[in-house]
Write an enzyme that holds these catalytic residues in place. Structure first.
Site, PDB file in Angstrom:
ATOM      1  N   ILE A  52     -45.416  41.328  89.187  1.00 54.53           N
ATOM      2  CA  ILE A  52     -44.390  40.484  89.828  1.00 54.53           C
ATOM      3  C   ILE A  52     -44.657  40.248  91.309  1.00 54.53           C
ATOM      4  CG2 ILE A  52     -42.569  41.024  88.156  1.00 54.53           C
ATOM      5  CD1 ILE A  52     -41.415  42.984  90.293  1.00 54.53           C
ATOM      6  N   TYR A 140     -37.079  52.833  99.536  1.00 50.77           N
ATOM      7  CA  TYR A 140     -36.782  52.466  98.136  1.00 50.77           C
ATOM      8  C   TYR A 140     -35.331  52.010  98.009  1.00 50.77           C
ATOM      9  CZ  TYR A 140     -35.515  53.449  93.227  1.00 50.77           C
ATOM     10  OH  TYR A 140     -35.022  53.373  91.952  1.00 50.77           O
ATOM     11  N   LYS A 144     -33.603  48.272  97.235  1.00 43.72           N
ATOM     12  CA  LYS A 144     -32.626  48.005  96.163  1.00 43.72           C
ATOM     13  C   LYS A 144     -31.382  47.327  96.748  1.00 43.72           C
ATOM     14  CE  LYS A 144     -34.599  49.828  92.422  1.00 43.72           C
ATOM     15  NZ  LYS A 144     -34.963  49.011  91.269  1.00 43.72           N
ATOM     16  N   ASN A 169     -28.716  59.491  87.653  1.00 43.57           N
ATOM     17  CA  ASN A 169     -30.039  60.014  87.278  1.00 43.57           C
ATOM     18  C   ASN A 169     -30.243  59.904  85.774  1.00 43.57           C
ATOM     19  OD1 ASN A 169     -29.475  61.221  89.985  1.00 43.57           O
ATOM     20  ND2 ASN A 169     -31.519  62.043  89.600  1.00 43.57           N
TER      21      ASN A 169
END
Ligand SMILES: NC(=O)c1ccc[n+]([C@@H]2O[C@H](COP(=O)([O-])OP(=O)(O)OC[C@H]3O[C@@H](n4cnc5c(N)ncnc54)[C@H](O)[C@@H]3O)[C@@H](O)[C@H]2O)c1
Length: 308
Positions: A52, A140, A144, A169
């Site tokens: 991607i 990270y 998001k 999780n």
């Protein structure tokens, strides 16, 4: 419906592909197989081995998905800290690439796998809801959050519906036991091979462990709901690493004692998310107890290792 699942050869994405195919949808997968595996791929899905970060517009034009379910990502928090630009290339630019290509191909809805475990940072209250301040502590989680905000903006500018699922999780069959995360997979794999799992620090750190079948159910609900927004997908139950270790010892019949290594620098001490909003709007709630989820996971690892 015609659905593209990115990351459909990975742990969570492949379970979603299976469920969508079972429901009779026409499913395509884009995956670069960096952490995913061909063995996870459902043969009834059309597979495109693509990245991607590259121009995927021809592939997406070919698929012309009504829905994109986006699970492809660089998932390592430590990689994101070491190389934020590389993380952003997959997790921000890669996401924009597929949204842009999707819109040109008639995309109606975008389902996005975000992180409830990392996006809130140190929680002011437990379980945390979607109104809690967002204080991402890793590139990270920043990536998001950026994608969540891009989706808000695409809805405003182009009317693209979106459902952002902020997972706690996740654990279950097909999770990679060799990554840095996924303590259930790491411990289970060690225990059934007679090894010694290492608990970071005192093991009192808690997480909200969610079985992958419940995640799949949330992705099925996301197809049907007529709304856009962010939703915690979680159990609202905190389990410590020590408790998890004891349960896995009992289920696997292992006979090793808990071994504690140094605490992980900067590790979040507690994480637990409320799923009330998902219950009210998506009609989703978790259905699998941690006992059942762990038993299923252990059974899968035993079969995979030829021990059952
Ligand atoms: N596992 C969890 O607890 C958890 C929690 C919150 C959010 N998530 C999110 O859920 C999604 C799936 O995670 P997972 O645990 O199944 O991990 P995974 O590594 O098994 O799945 C990711 C998939 O994406 C593919 N991929 C990675 N980079 C790509 C790229 N540039 N182009 C094409 N394909 C690429 C990988 O090959 C893999 O198949 C990710 O977006 C992750 O951030 C996972």
């Amino acid at each position: 419906m015609r659905i593209l699942v990115t990351g459909g050869a990975g742990f969570i994405g492949s379970h979603i592909v299976d469920a969508y195919i079972n429901e009779g949808h026409e499913v395509s997968v884009i995956d670069n197989l960096s952490t995913g595996s061909r063995s996870n791929l459902n043969p009834a899905a059309s597979f495109y081995h693509a990245d991607i970060r590259d121009d995927v517009s021809a592939v997406i034009r070919d698929i012309s998905p009504e829905i994109i379910n986006h699970h492809a990502a660089q998932i390592s928090i430590s990689v994101s800290v070491e190389n934020p630009a590389a993380d952003a290339a997959s997790n921000i630019i890669g996401t924009l690439n597929i949204i842009e290509a999707g819109l040109k191909a008639g995309l109606k809805k975008f389902i996005f796998a975000s992180t409830g475990g990392a996006i809130y940072g140190a929680q002011d209250y437990f379980p945390v809801d979607e109104m809690h301040p967002l204080r991402p502590l890793s590139p990270y989680a920043v990536a998001k959050l950026s994608c969540e905000k891009y989706l808000y903006c695409y809805k405003y500018n182009f009317g693209l519906d979106y459902i952002t699922l902020r997972y706690s999780n996740v654990y279950g069959p097909r999770q990679n036991p060799y990554g840095e995360a996924g303590v259930v997979a790491i411990f289970t794999n060690r225990l059934i091979k007679g090894g010694q799992p290492m608990i970071n620090g005192d093991g009192l750190q808690t997480r909200d462990y969610l079985y992958v079948r419940d995640v799949v159910e949330a992705n099925l609900k996301a197809l049907r709901v007529n709304a856009s927004g962010e939703f915690n997908i979680s159990t609202g139950i905190e389990t410590s690493v020590n408790e998890l270790f004891s349960s896995l010892i009992r289920i696997t019949g292992g006979d090793v004692n808990a071994a504690h290594g140094p605490a992980k620098k900067g590790e979040q001490l507690r994480s637990c998310l409320s799923y009330r909003k998902a219950q009210e709007i998506l009609g989703w709630s978790p259905g699998v107890s941690i006992e059942e989820g762990l038993r299923n996971t252990v059974e899968w690892f035993l079969i995979k290792n030829g021990a059952a």
